[in-house]
Design an enzyme around this catalytic site. Sequence first.
Site, short mmCIF file in Angstrom:
data_model
loop_
_atom_site.label_atom_id
_atom_site.label_comp_id
_atom_site.label_asym_id
_atom_site.label_seq_id
_atom_site.Cartn_x
_atom_site.Cartn_y
_atom_site.Cartn_z
N ARG A 228 5.79 -6.27 -15.90
CA ARG A 228 6.75 -7.29 -16.29
C ARG A 228 6.68 -8.43 -15.27
O ARG A 228 6.41 -8.21 -14.08
CB ARG A 228 8.17 -6.72 -16.34
N HIS A 276 0.64 -12.70 -22.03
CA HIS A 276 1.42 -11.49 -22.38
C HIS A 276 0.87 -10.85 -23.66
O HIS A 276 1.59 -10.59 -24.62
CB HIS A 276 2.90 -11.83 -22.56
#
Length: 313
Positions: A228, A276
């Site tokens: 993350r 991502h």
Amino acid sequence: MSILLALKGMDIPAWVAGLKEALPDHPIVLADEDYDPAAIDYAVVWQPDDALFRPLSNLKVIFSAGAGVDHILRHPALPDVPIVRAVDTELSQRMTHYILSQVFFHHRKMFEVQAAQARGEWIMLDQPSASRIRVGIMGLGVLGTDAAEKLKLHGYDVAGWSRTEKQIDGIRTYSGEDGLDALLGWSDILVCLLPSTPATADILNYDLFSKLPQTGVLGGPVLINVGRGALQKEEDIIRALDDGTLMAASLDVFKVEPLPQDSPLWGHPRIVITPHVAADSDPAAFSRSIGTQVRKFESGKPLDNQVDKTVGY
């Protein structure tokens, strides 16, 4: 037994089609349409709006539409119902393929190869065997375990770290604070797959990078973050690259997404940036998994991959 879809930035038609196939007897409702909140039993969400859960008086389960659940746990009006993480074979394969691609990239010194190509220079680089490259994995959940096993199959020397003790056949494992320092002091390539929790915020910082060895066969340590964005101090990554504490980095996640155009990460010559996409959610595969979970729940069986809210994953 209606299912509410609240999926910011995702392919809604594909999710609708997947869930209709997996659960044909469960009406599908979209968050931006008019609906009866009391009729909603399940919610499949990604980055849900702050007001989403308040009127859902009969909600029974929340399903994350991606691997992470921090976007749910930080919700200001989170109801006291089970939260289920997305776990699927396809997801694990995608993540492992991405990690393998980046390990291969740095192993085969592709930054140097690309620079030589730009100069029109034919150079022969030293190519160490995979067995001489030590890959450390922070986070040994489903994704981390799969990646560790596949890296091992490709000949790399692999070890992993987790908050609590875990055992994986043929792979060295560490746990706890002392174990993390041991892993860091060993790793030529550090792969981060940790979840975003208060305990992991900014864990990828200059102090941590300084614990990585400078003596490996690659010429310096490499960071790969597919966990993350909240885990990394991006200014520390640049500092470490600029002074040689890190040799290179591959980053798929960022504190602000999309990554702002003025971020200095974009132009750094030793960083691979991807948007991502390391383990993009596959609506059809995830819908089948959600369908299986809903059927189990409705037959009185326990849910799989339920989030422990006290630890954040």
